[in-house]
Write a protein that holds these residues in place. Structure first.
Motif, PDB file in Angstrom:
ATOM      1  N   ARG A  30       0.824  -1.210   0.000  1.00 67.07           N
ATOM      2  CA  ARG A  30       0.000   0.000   0.000  1.00 67.07           C
ATOM      3  C   ARG A  30       0.855   1.256   0.000  1.00 67.07           C
ATOM      4  NH1 ARG A  30      -4.154   0.212   4.740  1.00 67.07           N
ATOM      5  NH2 ARG A  30      -5.336  -1.120   3.323  1.00 67.07           N
TER       6      ARG A  30
ATOM      7  N   HIS B 171      -8.519   2.653   3.035  1.00 62.35           N
ATOM      8  CA  HIS B 171      -7.414   3.053   2.180  1.00 62.35           C
ATOM      9  C   HIS B 171      -7.194   4.553   2.221  1.00 62.35           C
ATOM     10  CE1 HIS B 171      -6.959  -0.872   0.107  1.00 62.35           C
ATOM     11  NE2 HIS B 171      -8.182  -0.991   0.553  1.00 62.35           N
TER      12      HIS B 171
ATOM     13  N   CYS C 224       1.705  -3.011   3.888  1.00 66.03           N
ATOM     14  CA  CYS C 224       1.050  -3.876   2.903  1.00 66.03           C
ATOM     15  C   CYS C 224      -0.457  -3.669   2.904  1.00 66.03           C
ATOM     16  CB  CYS C 224       1.390  -5.343   3.181  1.00 66.03           C
ATOM     17  SG  CYS C 224       3.167  -5.699   3.139  1.00 66.03           S
ATOM     18  N   GLU C 225      -1.096  -4.104   1.834  1.00 65.37           N
ATOM     19  CA  GLU C 225      -2.546  -3.954   1.736  1.00 65.37           C
ATOM     20  C   GLU C 225      -3.287  -4.762   2.791  1.00 65.37           C
ATOM     21  OE1 GLU C 225      -4.463  -2.066   0.081  1.00 65.37           O
ATOM     22  OE2 GLU C 225      -3.280  -1.253  -1.567  1.00 65.37           O
TER      23      GLU C 225
END
Length: 602
Positions: free
Chosen positions: A262, A286, A317-318
């Motif tokens: 991300r 997000h 990270c996502e």
């Protein structure tokens, strides 16, 4: 809400504390394509023990995608090894026997790569006519003369005139057009055919450069791209075998699949950011600008973030895991950088790097494989090239969405048929390729079949052609293919394009700026790569003596974020060998930086 986890070393872990005291660096590589795998393998071979590769997709390889259907392997991505003399991809493949089944016909020495150098290209018009071989050869010679002129602007410092608009396409089209019109020997009908062929050749060039249109490729920078001498080679067992060979030297636990990133939080030790930019976020959140919600109190997770801030870089990270690191090597495509650079880095990228990302180009080149029960083309034919006679006066390579199929420049015949069966490979690029990607397989197969019927002389459907073709002879009974396979690089969120090119307004200097590591040191501000050329016994440039490698001193660690991938190689952008060499280049920076550490041993 899911809390973000940390992969940092526990304070109770004596081994981890010992590694940090010795300065054993932790390196995170983002992307498991050729660049990422080459970087990780080089680091591991030189004694780096704390290396992690994060790959967003479910498989390694990046823009290498070999698909096995029956007994044959089809390449949706990289297909050819371009050149052999000194090409690391070629030497890796050759040393491991990957080229033993490559036929002589698959060793092409031409500038444009075909699946076979044997046979002839059949140039067909939308009126069902085959252009005579002598006309094709005359035009090809003329075109290649002008193409060679496009190399001179960079290689010989030739000034670019205003009429060319610094565009490869504009210069080539007008130069070829003028020479055709000035030829006193050709009748008008032949001139019209040759003028129409210009557009077909420029479509091929657009696909080769992976631009929307060759008109968008910089004339002044075009000649800097360097071709490695030697033939182009196809790997019969699949280009993926090269990827697998690179991965063989990397322990399985090093590569994490299905791990999209991300955000990269860099320069942590010096900037010590607080608040929403590095807040822990719940799953699915997000938004990087979440206001004041993350600043209420200091719980265990906040304290863990503070521990991670002792590392210069934190990879978020996502899935909300955060991974601290000393260095991160970013290998994502230029297409991803264009789409996500503003949210992918915190703090944001330097202005000159952002400008380079904007100026450089990346487009989409897609393949359309059509498999037939029997061939309707002759054994001497290695490709079917589509020439639209009504484009003789055209000066654009852009079509409305409903006419996307006009951007298909032709179909190559896969060779040898004993390996592939009876398969054609079509090429399409640019915005029209993105329209094609949105269509379903049935629609694409139907359109391609109609085009093949029309150009080989069969009756055409009104949606394809406005010319009155009922009188044409040919093969109206070409069946629909029994199978279709196609790529979709433009709409893939992990690539957003096929490969890069120097767009009008950009130059090789932008490639250097894209590749420059962060944060900038005094030496790297003046010369790309100078931070890797240190004097023996010194880890940093003497211009920056206060910058220490020891994070406990609170100083700025150099080369926190490094960049590799084909778009970062000034001479070999757009190629697999450029990608591999760029990964090795960034690994070499870190190997040089820590040379004294590894020479001293434990």
């Amino acid at each position: 809400m899911q809390s973000c986890e940390s992969s940092g070393d526990s304070a109770d872990d004596p081994l981890s504390r010992g590694l940090r005291r010795r300065g054993q660096p932790r390196v995170v590589v983002i992307g498991a394509g050729l660049a990422g795998l080459a970087a990780a393998r080089a680091l591991l071979e030189q004694g780096f023990t704390d290396v992690t590769v994060l790959e967003a997709s479910s498989h390694i390889g990046g823009r290498v995608q070999s698909v096995r259907l029956g007994h044959a392997t089809f390449e949706l991505g990289a297909t050819w090894i371009h050149g052999s003399q000194g090409n690391p991809i070629y030497h890796l493949a050759e040393a491991n026997g990957l080229l033993e089944e490559t036929t002589d016909g698959e060793r092409s020495v031409g500038r444009i790569s075909f699946y076979s150098k044997n046979g002839v290209a059949c140039y067909l018009t939308n009126r069902g006519r085959r252009i005579p071989k002598d006309v094709v050869e005359e035009f090809s010679d003329l075109y290649n003369e002008v193409y060679n002129l496009t190399q001179e602007f960079f290689q010989h410092g030739k000034p670019v005139n205003a009429e060319s608009q610094n565009s490869v396409g504009v210069f080539t089209r007008e130069e070829v057009r003028n020479r055709i019109r000035d030829d006193p020997d050709d009748p008008e009908a032949t001139k019209r055919l040759k003028l129409a062929m210009i557009q077909q050749y420029l479509k091929v060039e657009s696909c080769e450069s992976s631009s929307h249109s060759i008109d968008e490729v910089s004339l002044s920078a075009f000649g800097e791209w360097t071709e490695i001498p030697g033939a182009h080679h196809i790997i019969p067992s699949g280009f993926m075998r090269v990827v697998e060979l690179l991965a063989e030297g990397i322990p399985a636990h090093v590569i994490q699949l299905g791990k999209p990133v991300r955000c990269i939080h860099w320069d942590q030790a010096s900037s010590r950011p607080r608040g929403p930019e590095i807040e822990l976020r719940g799953e699915g959140d997000h938004n990087h600008d979440t206001g004041e919600g993350g600043q209420s109190g200091e719980g265990p997770q906040q304290r863990r973030w503070e521990e991670e801030e002792q590392w210069p870089v934190v990879v978020e990270c996502e899935d909300c895991e955060v991974i601290p690191a000393d260095h991160v090597i970013v290998t994502v495509s230029l297409g991803v950088l264009k789409r996500q650079y503003s949210s992918f880095f915190r703090p944001g990228l330097p202005t000159e790097k952002v400008a380079a990302i904007h100026r450089l180009g990346i487009g989409t080149t897609d393949k359309i494989f059509l498999e037939f029960e029997e061939p309707f083309w002759g054994p001497e034919c290695n490709s079917l090239q589509f020439v639209w006679e009504d484009e003789a006066e055209s000066r654009t390579l852009t079509y409305p969405p409903e006419l996307w199929y006009r951007k298909i420049c032709g179909f190559d015949v896969l060779y040898p048929p004993e390996r592939y069966g009876h398969v054609l490979s079509g090429w399409i690029c640019g915005e029209e390729a993105l329209v094609m990607e949105k269509c379903d397989d049935e629609a694409v197969a139907e359109i391609c079949t109609e085009m093949l019927r029309q150009f080989t002389g069969g009756p055409c459907v009104q949606v394809i052609c406005a010319w009155p073709c009922s009188h044409l002879l040919g093969n109206p009974n070409i069946p629909k293919p029994r199978r279709i396979l196609r790529s979709a690089w433009g709409s893939n969120p992990y690539f957003r394009g096929s490969y890069s090119y120097t767009q009008v307004g950009s130059s090789g200097a932008d490639v250097e700026k894209l590749a420059k590591p962060l944060p900038y040191t005094e030496s790297s501000k003046t010369a790309h790569g100078s931070s890797t050329k240190q004097q023996p016994g010194h880890l940093l440039s003497s211009k920056c003596p206060e910058r220490s490698l020891d994070p406990s001193r609170g100083s700025i660690k150099p080369m926190q974020v490094l960049f590799s991938g084909e778009a970062t190689h000034r001479k070999y952008y757009s190629t697999t060998h450029g990608a591999l060499l760029s990964g090795q280049r960034e690994a070499a920076r870190l190997i040089e930086m820590y040379r004294d550490l590894f020479q001293q041993g434990p």
